[in-house]
Design an enzyme around this catalytic site. Structure first.
Site, PDB file in Angstrom:
ATOM      1  N   GLY A 117      80.541  39.705  -8.224  1.00 54.14           N
ATOM      2  CA  GLY A 117      81.761  39.435  -8.991  1.00 54.14           C
ATOM      3  C   GLY A 117      81.920  37.772  -8.814  1.00 54.14           C
TER       4      GLY A 117
ATOM      5  N   THR B 279      74.187  39.644 -14.224  1.00 50.23           N
ATOM      6  CA  THR B 279      74.658  38.322 -14.706  1.00 50.23           C
ATOM      7  C   THR B 279      74.680  37.184 -13.435  1.00 50.23           C
ATOM      8  OG1 THR B 279      76.257  39.155 -16.063  1.00 50.23           O
ATOM      9  CG2 THR B 279      76.890  37.222 -15.385  1.00 50.23           C
ATOM     10  N   GLY B 280      74.445  36.176 -13.817  1.00 48.14           N
ATOM     11  CA  GLY B 280      74.153  34.995 -12.934  1.00 48.14           C
ATOM     12  C   GLY B 280      73.004  34.128 -12.784  1.00 48.14           C
TER      13      GLY B 280
ATOM     14  N   GLU C 205      79.081  45.206 -14.328  1.00 51.60           N
ATOM     15  CA  GLU C 205      78.149  45.200 -13.476  1.00 51.60           C
ATOM     16  C   GLU C 205      78.140  46.510 -12.771  1.00 51.60           C
ATOM     17  OE1 GLU C 205      78.708  41.594 -11.154  1.00 51.60           O
ATOM     18  OE2 GLU C 205      77.416  40.690 -12.481  1.00 51.60           O
TER      19      GLU C 205
ATOM     20  N   THR D 225      70.546  34.058 -10.685  1.00 55.96           N
ATOM     21  CA  THR D 225      69.245  34.645 -10.297  1.00 55.96           C
ATOM     22  C   THR D 225      68.824  35.624 -11.701  1.00 55.96           C
ATOM     23  OG1 THR D 225      70.458  34.627  -8.153  1.00 55.96           O
ATOM     24  CG2 THR D 225      68.157  35.996  -8.506  1.00 55.96           C
TER      25      THR D 225
END
Ligand code: 5RP
Length: 218
Positions: A95, A28-29, A103, A31
């Site tokens: 996080g 997640t995120g 994750e 990138t």
């Protein structure tokens, strides 16, 4: 070159770890969002993905990549995810986006954890980025008091609920000289669901995008 472009470079470099016929773990995120977009270009290669958040699942599905349940897939060959900080041992703080529990589960269930980030994320000693801890809501104040005794300054991530229905404390003022020990100590506090330190299960490969190109650590 912008930080976004550096993230994009790292994301593209992770494609070489995607093998034909595999189900892969996807984190997640921002990138990882670049990685998902690149993955879409070779989506015929993969059977599907296990995702660490509703946001990533939506993005995968929007590209026509099947999102699968970890209970049905068994061990995954790779897990690709970003990080908020890394040291040279590939211990991570994660996080920042609040998806740390899923994750950590997917990282644990994967043979190789490929971490992608821009090169500002590599530090000598972790802790400048506040360490996220997911907590059971009714335990939030108790966990905060216990963390204060350990020397951290917990700050409640107000108005934020995780995909698992829990809350997040961001721990400021830590100088994480022994990440494995701190991860163990924080895990002992009742009410803690997940500590955003990935030291017992670090990354296996760290790909950093920078203005001079890609650096790989493994
Ligand atoms: C989400 C994460 C992310 O990997 C971390 O916050 C890095 O995000 P970005 O790729 O946007 O810099 O742990 O929970």
């Amino acid at each position: 070159m912008s930080q976004g472009e550096m993230k994009q470079k790292a994301a593209k470099a992770a494609l070489e770890f995607v093998e034909t016929g595999e189900i892969i773990g996807v984190g997640t995120g921002s990138t990882v969002n670049y990685f998902i977009d690149y993955l879409a270009e070779i989506k015929h290669k993969v059977e599907g993905a296990v995702s660490s958040s509703e946001a990533s699942s939506d993005r995968l599905r929007s590209h026509g990549i099947p999102v699968l349940n970890l209970n049905d897939t068994g061990t995954l060959s790779i897990y690709v995810d970003g990080a908020d900080e890394s040291n040279k041992h590939l211990h991570l703080i994660k996080g920042g986006g609040g998806a740390l529990t899923r994750e950590k589960i997917i990282a644990s269930a994967s043979k190789r954890f490929i971490c992608i980030a821009d090169d500002s994320k590599l530090v000598d000693v972790m802790g400048k980025f506040p360490l996220p801890i997911e907590v059971i809501p009714m335990a939030r104040s108790y966990v905060a008091r216990e963390i204060t005794k350990l020397g951290g300054t917990p700050v409640w991530r107000d108005q934020f609920i995780t995909d698992n229905g829990n809350e997040i404390l961001d721990i400021h003022n830590l100088e994480i000289v022994n990440p494995v020990e701190l991860e163990n100590d924080l895990n002992q506090i009742t009410g803690v669901v997940t500590v955003g330190l990935f030291a017992k299960r670090p990354a296996d490969v760290l790909i950093l995008g920078g203005k001079d190109g890609i650096k790989r650590y493994d």
